[in-house]
Design a protein around this motif. Structure first.
Motif, PDB file in Angstrom:
ATOM      1  N   ARG A   1       0.854  -1.165   0.082  1.00 38.06           N
ATOM      2  CA  ARG A   1       0.142   0.034   0.116  1.00 38.06           C
ATOM      3  C   ARG A   1       0.711   1.312   0.037  1.00 38.06           C
ATOM      4  O   ARG A   1       1.934   1.158   0.668  1.00 38.06           O
ATOM      5  CB  ARG A   1      -0.976  -0.190   1.184  1.00 38.06           C
ATOM      6  N   ALA A   2       0.285   2.200  -0.569  1.00 36.14           N
ATOM      7  CA  ALA A   2       0.958   3.434  -0.752  1.00 36.14           C
ATOM      8  C   ALA A   2       1.464   4.086   0.679  1.00 36.14           C
ATOM      9  O   ALA A   2       2.375   4.853   0.904  1.00 36.14           O
ATOM     10  CB  ALA A   2       0.214   4.581  -1.482  1.00 36.14           C
ATOM     11  N   SER A   3       0.364   3.932   1.616  1.00 38.96           N
ATOM     12  CA  SER A   3       0.610   4.457   2.892  1.00 38.96           C
ATOM     13  C   SER A   3       1.910   3.857   3.498  1.00 38.96           C
ATOM     14  O   SER A   3       2.787   4.513   4.349  1.00 38.96           O
ATOM     15  CB  SER A   3      -0.433   4.382   4.058  1.00 38.96           C
ATOM     16  N   ALA A   4       1.980   2.226   3.160  1.00 34.54           N
ATOM     17  CA  ALA A   4       3.040   1.799   3.953  1.00 34.54           C
ATOM     18  C   ALA A   4       4.500   2.340   3.262  1.00 34.54           C
ATOM     19  O   ALA A   4       5.461   2.354   4.015  1.00 34.54           O
ATOM     20  CB  ALA A   4       2.884   0.348   3.699  1.00 34.54           C
ATOM     21  N   GLU A   5       4.209   2.337   1.797  1.00 30.98           N
ATOM     22  CA  GLU A   5       5.449   2.974   1.046  1.00 30.98           C
ATOM     23  C   GLU A   5       5.884   4.209   1.869  1.00 30.98           C
ATOM     24  O   GLU A   5       7.124   4.665   1.931  1.00 30.98           O
ATOM     25  CB  GLU A   5       5.345   3.054  -0.275  1.00 30.98           C
ATOM     26  N   ASP A   6       4.901   5.061   2.122  1.00 28.65           N
ATOM     27  CA  ASP A   6       5.225   6.391   2.640  1.00 28.65           C
ATOM     28  C   ASP A   6       5.964   6.330   4.268  1.00 28.65           C
ATOM     29  O   ASP A   6       6.880   7.017   4.360  1.00 28.65           O
ATOM     30  CB  ASP A   6       3.948   7.453   2.863  1.00 28.65           C
ATOM     31  N   TYR A   7       5.582   5.181   4.804  1.00 19.68           N
ATOM     32  CA  TYR A   7       6.243   5.064   6.020  1.00 19.68           C
ATOM     33  C   TYR A   7       7.544   4.550   6.104  1.00 19.68           C
ATOM     34  O   TYR A   7       8.381   5.044   6.663  1.00 19.68           O
ATOM     35  CB  TYR A   7       5.238   4.053   7.195  1.00 19.68           C
ATOM     36  N   LEU A   8       7.796   3.543   4.974  1.00 20.76           N
ATOM     37  CA  LEU A   8       9.023   2.948   4.959  1.00 20.76           C
ATOM     38  C   LEU A   8       9.991   4.090   4.148  1.00 20.76           C
ATOM     39  O   LEU A   8      11.180   4.191   4.763  1.00 20.76           O
ATOM     40  CB  LEU A   8       9.105   1.851   4.000  1.00 20.76           C
ATOM     41  N   GLU A   9       9.574   4.844   3.276  1.00 20.04           N
ATOM     42  CA  GLU A   9      10.354   6.235   2.888  1.00 20.04           C
ATOM     43  C   GLU A   9      10.681   6.949   3.908  1.00 20.04           C
ATOM     44  O   GLU A   9      11.905   7.401   3.977  1.00 20.04           O
ATOM     45  CB  GLU A   9       9.714   6.814   1.855  1.00 20.04           C
ATOM     46  N   ALA A  10      10.020   7.517   4.851  1.00 19.38           N
ATOM     47  CA  ALA A  10       9.955   8.140   5.949  1.00 19.38           C
ATOM     48  C   ALA A  10      11.182   7.517   7.135  1.00 19.38           C
ATOM     49  O   ALA A  10      12.132   8.622   7.517  1.00 19.38           O
ATOM     50  CB  ALA A  10       8.825   8.648   6.813  1.00 19.38           C
ATOM     51  N   MET A  11      11.184   6.406   7.162  1.00 20.09           N
ATOM     52  CA  MET A  11      11.922   5.716   8.065  1.00 20.09           C
ATOM     53  C   MET A  11      13.304   5.675   7.503  1.00 20.09           C
ATOM     54  O   MET A  11      14.399   6.073   7.962  1.00 20.09           O
ATOM     55  CB  MET A  11      11.627   4.242   8.172  1.00 20.09           C
ATOM     56  N   LEU A  12      13.511   5.506   6.291  1.00 25.59           N
ATOM     57  CA  LEU A  12      14.848   5.728   5.269  1.00 25.59           C
ATOM     58  C   LEU A  12      15.478   7.302   5.572  1.00 25.59           C
ATOM     59  O   LEU A  12      16.739   7.485   5.783  1.00 25.59           O
ATOM     60  CB  LEU A  12      14.751   5.395   4.041  1.00 25.59           C
ATOM     61  N   VAL A  13      14.602   8.039   5.461  1.00 27.65           N
ATOM     62  CA  VAL A  13      15.049   9.387   5.422  1.00 27.65           C
ATOM     63  C   VAL A  13      15.516   9.776   6.753  1.00 27.65           C
ATOM     64  O   VAL A  13      16.718  10.343   7.171  1.00 27.65           O
ATOM     65  CB  VAL A  13      13.887  10.163   4.988  1.00 27.65           C
ATOM     66  N   LEU A  14      14.781   9.349   7.997  1.00 24.10           N
ATOM     67  CA  LEU A  14      15.088   9.582   9.367  1.00 24.10           C
ATOM     68  C   LEU A  14      16.235   8.869   9.564  1.00 24.10           C
ATOM     69  O   LEU A  14      17.377   9.554  10.283  1.00 24.10           O
ATOM     70  CB  LEU A  14      13.857   9.120  10.367  1.00 24.10           C
ATOM     71  N   HIS A  15      16.729   7.605   9.036  1.00 24.91           N
ATOM     72  CA  HIS A  15      17.662   7.076   9.398  1.00 24.91           C
ATOM     73  C   HIS A  15      19.061   7.722   8.796  1.00 24.91           C
ATOM     74  O   HIS A  15      20.085   7.890   9.485  1.00 24.91           O
ATOM     75  CB  HIS A  15      17.531   5.536   8.999  1.00 24.91           C
ATOM     76  N   GLN A  16      18.836   8.315   7.448  1.00 27.81           N
ATOM     77  CA  GLN A  16      19.933   9.032   6.913  1.00 27.81           C
ATOM     78  C   GLN A  16      20.279  10.244   7.725  1.00 27.81           C
ATOM     79  O   GLN A  16      21.202  10.807   7.763  1.00 27.81           O
ATOM     80  CB  GLN A  16      19.589   9.416   5.624  1.00 27.81           C
ATOM     81  N   GLN A  17      19.202  10.847   8.349  1.00 24.43           N
ATOM     82  CA  GLN A  17      19.293  12.126   8.791  1.00 24.43           C
ATOM     83  C   GLN A  17      19.904  12.058  10.258  1.00 24.43           C
ATOM     84  O   GLN A  17      20.851  12.858  10.674  1.00 24.43           O
ATOM     85  CB  GLN A  17      17.970  12.929   8.992  1.00 24.43           C
ATOM     86  N   HIS A  18      19.402  10.979  11.124  1.00 25.98           N
ATOM     87  CA  HIS A  18      19.773  10.970  12.541  1.00 25.98           C
ATOM     88  C   HIS A  18      20.617   9.663  12.944  1.00 25.98           C
ATOM     89  O   HIS A  18      21.128   9.526  13.975  1.00 25.98           O
ATOM     90  CB  HIS A  18      18.526  10.848  13.278  1.00 25.98           C
ATOM     91  N   GLY A  19      20.435   8.517  12.217  1.00 26.40           N
ATOM     92  CA  GLY A  19      21.179   7.488  12.259  1.00 26.40           C
ATOM     93  C   GLY A  19      20.288   6.443  13.168  1.00 26.40           C
ATOM     94  O   GLY A  19      20.843   5.414  13.364  1.00 26.40           O
ATOM     95  N   TYR A  20      19.223   6.698  13.398  1.00 20.74           N
ATOM     96  CA  TYR A  20      18.276   5.808  14.000  1.00 20.74           C
ATOM     97  C   TYR A  20      16.904   6.436  13.566  1.00 20.74           C
ATOM     98  O   TYR A  20      16.568   7.369  12.994  1.00 20.74           O
ATOM     99  CB  TYR A  20      18.327   5.979  15.712  1.00 20.74           C
ATOM    100  N   ILE A  21      15.818   5.494  14.041  1.00 20.77           N
ATOM    101  CA  ILE A  21      14.368   5.706  13.640  1.00 20.77           C
ATOM    102  C   ILE A  21      13.494   5.502  14.857  1.00 20.77           C
ATOM    103  O   ILE A  21      13.542   4.452  15.509  1.00 20.77           O
ATOM    104  CB  ILE A  21      13.847   4.553  12.494  1.00 20.77           C
ATOM    105  N   ARG A  22      12.769   6.568  15.217  1.00 21.93           N
ATOM    106  CA  ARG A  22      11.859   6.471  16.425  1.00 21.93           C
ATOM    107  C   ARG A  22      10.351   6.617  16.073  1.00 21.93           C
ATOM    108  O   ARG A  22      10.379   7.541  14.987  1.00 21.93           O
ATOM    109  CB  ARG A  22      12.330   7.356  17.406  1.00 21.93           C
ATOM    110  N   SER A  23       9.525   6.148  16.751  1.00 26.01           N
ATOM    111  CA  SER A  23       8.159   6.229  16.302  1.00 26.01           C
ATOM    112  C   SER A  23       7.886   7.959  16.454  1.00 26.01           C
ATOM    113  O   SER A  23       7.032   8.290  15.387  1.00 26.01           O
ATOM    114  CB  SER A  23       7.167   5.612  17.187  1.00 26.01           C
ATOM    115  N   ILE A  24       8.088   8.449  17.494  1.00 29.43           N
ATOM    116  CA  ILE A  24       7.940   9.656  17.415  1.00 29.43           C
ATOM    117  C   ILE A  24       8.361  10.784  16.383  1.00 29.43           C
ATOM    118  O   ILE A  24       7.609  11.889  15.716  1.00 29.43           O
ATOM    119  CB  ILE A  24       8.527  10.617  18.714  1.00 29.43           C
ATOM    120  N   ASP A  25       9.386  10.404  15.853  1.00 30.98           N
ATOM    121  CA  ASP A  25      10.189  11.009  14.801  1.00 30.98           C
ATOM    122  C   ASP A  25       9.470  10.872  13.512  1.00 30.98           C
ATOM    123  O   ASP A  25       9.277  11.820  12.602  1.00 30.98           O
ATOM    124  CB  ASP A  25      11.734  10.800  14.581  1.00 30.98           C
TER     125      ASP A  25
END
Length: 127
Positions: free
Chosen positions: A6-30
């Motif tokens: 689903r597109a929404s799942a793709e959006d979440y995975l994309e956001a997680m990738l971006v956040l990991h690239q920015q911060h080095g970790y992924i948290r739900s709040i982020d």
């Protein structure tokens, strides 16, 4: 062959990738802040993503993309970047280009995206 989710799942995975690239970790709040959604929405989405094998969560709630999740995230993020930049080159404002790329990235066929990417890279002088 690309995995269909689903597109929404793709959006979440994309956001997680971006956040990991920015911060080095992924948290739900982020994720919630990045996507402009509520924490309960993120909890529901991460539960589904875990159940489908796209992410793992450790005891502290830190999220890691699995290999499958990472591949999907990278595919969607590449589409987003290429489409955004192509739209900007055509004269679309950056904000509108980002918004429209997000709408287009999920529905565009692999064939059409590959042709657009090749055209964009040729225009930009890349091989």
């Amino acid at each position: 062959m690309a995995i269909k989710i689903r597109a929404s799942a793709e959006d979440y995975l994309e956001a997680m990738l971006v956040l990991h690239q920015q911060h080095g970790y992924i948290r739900s709040i982020d994720i919630a802040a990045h996507l402009g959604v509520t924490k309960p929405s993120v909890s529901y989405a991460t539960k589904r993503l875990r159940e489908n094998g796209y992410i793992t969560m450790d005891k502290d709630g830190l999220i890691t993309l699995t290999q499958t999740g990472l591949e999907i995230a990278q595919r969607i993020y590449e589409r987003h970047r290429v489409l955004t930049n192509a739209l900007i080159l055509m004269g679309v404002s950056e904000e509108t280009a980002r918004e429209d790329a997000c709408k287009i990235e999920h529905d565009l066929s692999e064939e059409t995206f590959a042709a657009m990417k090749a055209h964009y890279e040729k225009y930009m002088g890349k091989n």
